[in-house]
Enzyme design. Structure first.
Site, PDB file in Angstrom:
ATOM      1  N   ASP A  11      36.293  22.793   7.501  1.00 38.67           N
ATOM      2  CA  ASP A  11      37.582  23.408   7.888  1.00 38.67           C
ATOM      3  C   ASP A  11      37.892  23.109   9.361  1.00 38.67           C
ATOM      4  OD1 ASP A  11      36.725  26.853   8.778  1.00 38.67           O
ATOM      5  OD2 ASP A  11      35.503  25.031   8.898  1.00 38.67           O
ATOM      6  N   ASP A  16      33.575  21.461  13.389  1.00 43.06           N
ATOM      7  CA  ASP A  16      33.605  20.648  12.167  1.00 43.06           C
ATOM      8  C   ASP A  16      33.880  19.181  12.517  1.00 43.06           C
ATOM      9  OD1 ASP A  16      34.933  23.436  11.627  1.00 43.06           O
ATOM     10  OD2 ASP A  16      34.134  22.818   9.683  1.00 43.06           O
ATOM     11  N   ASN A  38      39.218  27.956   9.394  1.00 38.70           N
ATOM     12  CA  ASN A  38      39.636  28.049  10.792  1.00 38.70           C
ATOM     13  C   ASN A  38      41.151  28.072  10.917  1.00 38.70           C
ATOM     14  OD1 ASN A  38      37.164  28.126  12.225  1.00 38.70           O
ATOM     15  ND2 ASN A  38      36.859  25.953  11.837  1.00 38.70           N
ATOM     16  N   THR A 121      30.611  23.460   5.953  1.00 36.01           N
ATOM     17  CA  THR A 121      30.651  23.988   7.324  1.00 36.01           C
ATOM     18  C   THR A 121      31.843  24.923   7.518  1.00 36.01           C
ATOM     19  OG1 THR A 121      31.947  22.104   8.147  1.00 36.01           O
ATOM     20  CG2 THR A 121      29.531  21.912   8.242  1.00 36.01           C
ATOM     21  N   PHE A 161      31.796  34.265  10.544  1.00 35.62           N
ATOM     22  CA  PHE A 161      33.132  33.943  10.021  1.00 35.62           C
ATOM     23  C   PHE A 161      33.107  33.265   8.656  1.00 35.62           C
ATOM     24  CE2 PHE A 161      37.599  33.130  10.283  1.00 35.62           C
ATOM     25  CZ  PHE A 161      37.803  31.871   9.732  1.00 35.62           C
ATOM     26  N   ASN A 162      32.325  32.197   8.466  1.00 32.80           N
ATOM     27  CA  ASN A 162      32.361  31.445   7.202  1.00 32.80           C
ATOM     28  C   ASN A 162      32.008  32.325   6.006  1.00 32.80           C
ATOM     29  OD1 ASN A 162      33.095  29.077   8.474  1.00 32.80           O
ATOM     30  ND2 ASN A 162      31.001  28.295   8.592  1.00 32.80           N
ATOM     31  N   HIS A 236      28.420  24.942  16.311  1.00 32.27           N
ATOM     32  CA  HIS A 236      27.759  25.384  15.077  1.00 32.27           C
ATOM     33  C   HIS A 236      27.537  24.260  14.048  1.00 32.27           C
ATOM     34  CE1 HIS A 236      28.942  29.442  16.450  1.00 32.27           C
ATOM     35  NE2 HIS A 236      30.166  28.985  16.578  1.00 32.27           N
ATOM     36  N   ASP A 237      28.606  23.627  13.615  1.00 34.72           N
ATOM     37  CA  ASP A 237      28.592  22.865  12.371  1.00 34.72           C
ATOM     38  C   ASP A 237      27.721  21.606  12.348  1.00 34.72           C
ATOM     39  OD1 ASP A 237      32.069  23.700  11.682  1.00 34.72           O
ATOM     40  OD2 ASP A 237      30.213  24.791  11.287  1.00 34.72           O
TER      41      ASP A 237
HETATM   42  O1  RIB Z   1      31.257  31.121  12.744  1.00 30.59           O
HETATM   43  C1  RIB Z   1      31.326  29.746  13.055  1.00 30.59           C
HETATM   44  C2  RIB Z   1      31.886  28.967  11.914  1.00 30.59           C
HETATM   45  O2  RIB Z   1      33.211  29.405  11.641  1.00 30.59           O
HETATM   46  C3  RIB Z   1      32.009  27.467  12.216  1.00 30.59           C
HETATM   47  O3  RIB Z   1      31.865  26.735  11.025  1.00 30.59           O
HETATM   48  C4  RIB Z   1      33.396  27.342  12.729  1.00 30.59           C
HETATM   49  O4  RIB Z   1      33.939  26.031  12.529  1.00 30.59           O
HETATM   50  C5  RIB Z   1      34.121  28.333  11.876  1.00 30.59           C
HETATM   51  O5  RIB Z   1      34.412  27.695  10.628  1.00 30.59           O
HETATM   52 CA    CA Z   2      33.651  25.212  10.367  1.00 27.14          CA
END
Ligand code: RIB
Ligand code: CA
Length: 309
Positions: A11, A16, A38, A121, A161-162, A236-237
């Site tokens: 996303d 990403d 996102n 991701t 979040f994901n 993160h991703d």
């Molecule tokens: O919490 C971080 C995640 O949420 C990452 O994958 C970022 O791109 C968002 O999607």
């Molecule tokens: Ca992401």
């Protein structure tokens, strides 16, 4: 060692975009699928096509879920900006999507390529729907390596979040029964785009380095404006990809992880059972615990340099 074959479900999203670069450099990308997260699906798909063109990739891109399975759609424009990829002068994509049935693409591609990894991701909506529509893929894939969850949250106190966007999807994925690797916030926060690291990328020649330097600057500025003590944005991703291509950079532990679906304050939490008790259920997930951040950033920087011209 041969490159792992993967389907990247994402996303974009600044991190990403970096995951796409690392995957393009070190994996055999069978396809990229997009999901709402996102930003709305139109934006995450547009941003994926921008990255595909910037890297000169020939991989198929399939648009996926417009919204979570049960929950109402939620976005992270407060982190990634209205476009989902704010902060750089991005070229309009010339590529177009190869389809709008990401779930069908995932199923067909897994069946045609035994032993591929699914690397989500973003929210897990597409992956969960593929597992529900075609349960046979659970035994055809090498596994699922995801960015999500953790020992603490970011969108809420408890939820990352994901997972928070689509907890029902996450519950299906964490209970699918095959190999599962989780890059949670407690490890991704070790991997930060500090100013010194951003400046190294900005000093590289070529368009991609310029674009990624600006995107990382925007991302880090946003992070540092929202956090008290972070010296850069948590990238993160890419870790969900790098654990497959550079496993030596990580430590991990196998644990039983469940997804909270009902808690007033904890919905979307990944509950990692760390108790030292014989009664604890067998692990369903390799939880990444540490990353060699300097070495990982060198891997990512080299990938950017490789495609920057
Ligand atoms: O919490 C971080 C995640 O949420 C990452 O994958 C970022 O791109 C968002 O999607
Ligand atoms: Ca992401």
């Amino acid at each position: 060692m041969s490159k792992p074959a993967i389907i990247l479900d994402c996303d974009p999203g600044h991190d990403d975009a970096l995951a796409i670069i690392v995957a393009a450099r070190h994996t055999d990308i069978l396809g990229i699928t997009t999901v709402s997260g996102n930003a709305p699906i139109e934006s995450t798909t547009h941003n994926t096509l921008v990255m595909k063109d910037l890297l000169g990739l020939k991989v198929p891109v399939h648009q996926g879920a417009v919204r979570p399975i049960v929950a109402e759609p939620q976005y992270a424009t407060y982190v990634h900006g209205e476009s989902g990829l704010d902060g750089a002068d991005l070229p309009a994509p010339t590529s177009t999507v190869d389809g709008t049935d990401a779930v069908g693409f995932i199923i067909d591609t897994v069946r045609a390529n035994e032993g591929a990894w699914l690397v989500p991701t973003g929210p897990l909506t597409n992956i969960a729907m593929a597992l529900r529509l075609a349960p046979d893929i659970a035994k055809r894939i090498a596994g699922i390596s995801l960015m999500g969850g953790g020992t603490f949250g970011n969108r809420t106190t408890a939820a990352e979040f994901n997972i928070w966007v689509d907890p029902e999807a996450a519950d299906i994925v964490y209970r699918y029964g095959g190999p599962l690797i989780m890059a949670g916030l407690h490890v991704t926060h070790q991997f930060r785009a500090t100013q010194a690291r951003i400046d190294k990328v900005k000093a590289m020649p070529g368009q991609l380095a310029d674009v990624m330097g600006d995107l990382m600057q925007f991302f880090t500025n946003m992070y540092m404006s929202r956090h008290h003590g972070m010296d850069g944005g948590a990238v993160h991703d890419p870790l969900a990809v790098m654990v497959l291509t550079h496993p030596e950079l990580f430590t991990r532990k196998n644990a039983h992880v469940v997804i909270e679906l009902n808690g007033t304050h904890t919905r979307g939490m990944t509950l990692i059972d760390e108790r030292d008790l014989r009664e604890v259920k067998a692990g369903n997930c390799d939880v990444l615990m540490t990353v060699d951040a300097e070495a990982a950033f060198d891997v990512m920087s080299e990938a950017i340099a490789h495609f920057s011209r």
